[in-house]
Design a protein around this motif. Sequence first.
Motif, PDB file in Angstrom:
ATOM      1  N   SER A 153       8.673  12.296   0.714  1.00 59.54           N
ATOM      2  CA  SER A 153       7.447  12.469  -0.040  1.00 59.54           C
ATOM      3  C   SER A 153       6.684  11.155  -0.140  1.00 59.54           C
ATOM      4  O   SER A 153       7.237  10.071   0.100  1.00 59.54           O
ATOM      5  CB  SER A 153       7.748  12.999  -1.435  1.00 59.54           C
ATOM      6  N   GLN A 154       5.411  11.263  -0.536  1.00 61.97           N
ATOM      7  CA  GLN A 154       4.568  10.090  -0.673  1.00 61.97           C
ATOM      8  C   GLN A 154       5.072   9.153  -1.762  1.00 61.97           C
ATOM      9  O   GLN A 154       4.975   7.936  -1.652  1.00 61.97           O
ATOM     10  CB  GLN A 154       3.127  10.517  -0.978  1.00 61.97           C
ATOM     11  N   THR A 155       5.660   9.732  -2.810  1.00 58.53           N
ATOM     12  CA  THR A 155       6.178   8.899  -3.902  1.00 58.53           C
ATOM     13  C   THR A 155       7.481   8.209  -3.541  1.00 58.53           C
ATOM     14  O   THR A 155       7.825   7.186  -4.150  1.00 58.53           O
ATOM     15  CB  THR A 155       6.404   9.778  -5.150  1.00 58.53           C
ATOM     16  N   ASP A 156       8.210   8.718  -2.567  1.00 66.78           N
ATOM     17  CA  ASP A 156       9.515   8.144  -2.209  1.00 66.78           C
ATOM     18  C   ASP A 156       9.454   7.211  -0.995  1.00 66.78           C
ATOM     19  O   ASP A 156      10.442   6.544  -0.693  1.00 66.78           O
ATOM     20  CB  ASP A 156      10.524   9.267  -1.924  1.00 66.78           C
ATOM     21  N   ILE A 157       8.330   7.186  -0.279  1.00 64.36           N
ATOM     22  CA  ILE A 157       8.297   6.412   0.957  1.00 64.36           C
ATOM     23  C   ILE A 157       8.467   4.917   0.686  1.00 64.36           C
ATOM     24  O   ILE A 157       9.143   4.204   1.453  1.00 64.36           O
ATOM     25  CB  ILE A 157       6.980   6.676   1.729  1.00 64.36           C
ATOM     26  N   ASP A 203       0.813  -1.214   0.000  1.00 60.34           N
ATOM     27  CA  ASP A 203       0.000   0.000   0.000  1.00 60.34           C
ATOM     28  C   ASP A 203       0.845   1.263   0.000  1.00 60.34           C
ATOM     29  O   ASP A 203       0.418   2.292  -0.551  1.00 60.34           O
ATOM     30  CB  ASP A 203      -0.944   0.006   1.206  1.00 60.34           C
ATOM     31  N   ILE A 204       2.018   1.242   0.610  1.00 58.78           N
ATOM     32  CA  ILE A 204       2.851   2.451   0.646  1.00 58.78           C
ATOM     33  C   ILE A 204       3.776   2.542  -0.553  1.00 58.78           C
ATOM     34  O   ILE A 204       4.567   3.501  -0.650  1.00 58.78           O
ATOM     35  CB  ILE A 204       3.679   2.509   1.950  1.00 58.78           C
ATOM     36  N   LEU A 263       7.019  10.560   6.763  1.00 58.26           N
ATOM     37  CA  LEU A 263       6.217  11.376   5.860  1.00 58.26           C
ATOM     38  C   LEU A 263       5.954  12.774   6.403  1.00 58.26           C
ATOM     39  O   LEU A 263       5.900  13.746   5.631  1.00 58.26           O
ATOM     40  CB  LEU A 263       4.877  10.681   5.586  1.00 58.26           C
ATOM     41  N   THR A 264       5.789  12.887   7.704  1.00 59.02           N
ATOM     42  CA  THR A 264       5.370  14.168   8.288  1.00 59.02           C
ATOM     43  C   THR A 264       6.494  14.958   8.926  1.00 59.02           C
ATOM     44  O   THR A 264       6.462  16.200   8.922  1.00 59.02           O
ATOM     45  CB  THR A 264       4.283  13.921   9.349  1.00 59.02           C
ATOM     46  N   ARG A 279       3.860   1.339  11.386  1.00 60.25           N
ATOM     47  CA  ARG A 279       3.072   2.494  10.933  1.00 60.25           C
ATOM     48  C   ARG A 279       3.549   3.804  11.544  1.00 60.25           C
ATOM     49  O   ARG A 279       3.654   4.811  10.834  1.00 60.25           O
ATOM     50  CB  ARG A 279       1.590   2.267  11.236  1.00 60.25           C
ATOM     51  N   ILE A 313       4.724   7.062   9.298  1.00 62.76           N
ATOM     52  CA  ILE A 313       4.072   8.370   9.467  1.00 62.76           C
ATOM     53  C   ILE A 313       5.091   9.437   9.842  1.00 62.76           C
ATOM     54  O   ILE A 313       5.026  10.585   9.359  1.00 62.76           O
ATOM     55  CB  ILE A 313       2.963   8.260  10.528  1.00 62.76           C
TER      56      ILE A 313
END
Length: 629
Positions: free
Chosen positions: A467-471, A426-427, A461-462, A454, A458
């Motif tokens: 970034s969301q594309t690199d996680i 999912d990630i 990311l925060t 998780r 998180i």
Amino acid sequence: MISHHHNHLHHHHFTVLRLPPPPPTTIITFTHRHPPPISATSPHHQQEQKILRTHNAKSTSLISQTNPTQKEINYHELLKLLELSMARKRTPQFPGSIYAQSPTDIDINSSLPQLKTLVNQTDDYGYDYEVIMRAIEIRREVTLEIFKEAMRKGKFGITYSTNLASSLFPQFIDYVMIQAASMKELDEFANSSFNVRAKACLEEMNVVPLIRWLKHNELSYPQIGKLICNSRGNIESIRSMAEWLKSIHVNGRFIGVALLRGGENVLARNTEELDEIVWCLEKNGVKREWMGYVVSRCPELLTFSMAELKTRMDFYFDMGMNEKDFGTMVFDFPKVLGFYSLEEMKQKVAYLKEFGLGHEDLGRLLAFRPQLMGCSIEERWKPLVKYLYYLGISRDGMRRILTVKPMVFCVDLETNIVQKVQFFRDIGVQEKGIASMLVRFPTLLTYSLHKKIRPVVIFLLTKAGVSQTDIGKVIGLGPELLGCSISKKLEPNVKYFLSLGIDLKTLGQMIADFPMLLRYNIDILRPKYRYLRRTMVRPLNDLIEFPRFFSYSLEERIIPRHKILMDNRVNFKLRYMLSSTDDEFHQKVEAAVQRRQMFESGISNNVELESPTDEPSEDEIDDVDINVP
């Protein structure tokens, strides 16, 4: 006299009797012992027949019988007589009752019919058999009440006495009932009532003091009840066995656990046999101070014979395990020695060998993680192997997972591994990346998804700028980040890099290029950065372009190579300076020196000190041996 009689019956099993349902109402007759001599022709009697009292209707009906020496009663009336004749306490009745139930009556012994007058001698299992069963049931209830009374006299509460009695019913209660009945043959109790004999039986067994002692040792009333039933009347064996368990440091509630899980065989063994088992374990690496813990977790050891115990120990010693490893293995997981059958243990060892493990390798593996013996082949291992094969993990990869983190083969597949793999999908982690990260870092499969994995994702990311594309790339290349503490490792490292003047977005890109950047201690990062900025006089942008700089040893690689560049008056980018091997580095330095000399001699004005051909290929960068301090 009582103790001799008890010893004779200690070996009998408790008998549980079941009462069949009552038959249809029938009429039987028995001889009345004292028929009333009444003249039916008396005028005074005829006058009394007209004034009948309701509560004396039964006595009047007896007068009206054709045969004054016979009377007929139905089945339920017979049971009523039976209950009255065997009752533990007689209650006062109204005056003139046909059956005397109060001790104040004149002839209490003859007022009720004897049991043998109510039952005819028959060969079939008919009406008389049912009456006998009912008599036994009544006597059982009387015995139960006598036990409760003994408990109340022992200062136990009503609720506790009732609950304990229910756990002892019917096995132990039947035993006491049989004991009390057989005591009738003793001269001392020949003329005693059943109540007296039952009380004497309980006092002789010292069951109430034993219950108090077990309760003081933190045993619950269900445990106490089951222990007493398992003892089969040999109550003293419970106390002696409990004292022996305390001598090897089994304390508290584990005394009851050990006695119950050991079964009836433990109560039947003598202390000499048990001491021999403890001595054998102590001789083979199980320390004396561990013995209480081992026996508490695996009391089945106390049921083995010495031959069987030695066979089980040889099973592990034959795999090259020494006494020290054997002792720690038994302490870590006592069930590995005494809980599973020998055949089951052999099957599990044979299955683990299919991954390519040698006999001694398997011995070291079991010594390190004996919990593997507690896993089922069909329910745990085969579904896991099939799932890992579906992910693209080869047998060598499975062997690495088994040897690096054998606990993976002990966790539940559906509720643990499948959920984590789906989370990685999912990630954004690719399928090949999932298989690679599981083989590279199998420990992550033992981490909690909601409490460990998780929260780290998180945070990246925060708080770390990823970034969301690199996680997905970050987790795929650096799964070890999932094992880092956020408060003690990740958050301090992020604050340190931000303090150097690196913005959050740039830091996220650096982490995507080199995820291991957040795993180093700040005490190791600080001197390297200080040397880069002050001694090498390099800009911060060089570090941003090559964050892998922090992965090299300052004393063994950074400082020596920087000196070589200074001595030869040449300059390389950090990537070219550190990522190559020593031979490749010296070749590059020689080539750069030649170009510099050609440039200084004026042979060519187009030669640059840093030739584009000096840049290594991607394969060369990936194959460089990185020394992480």
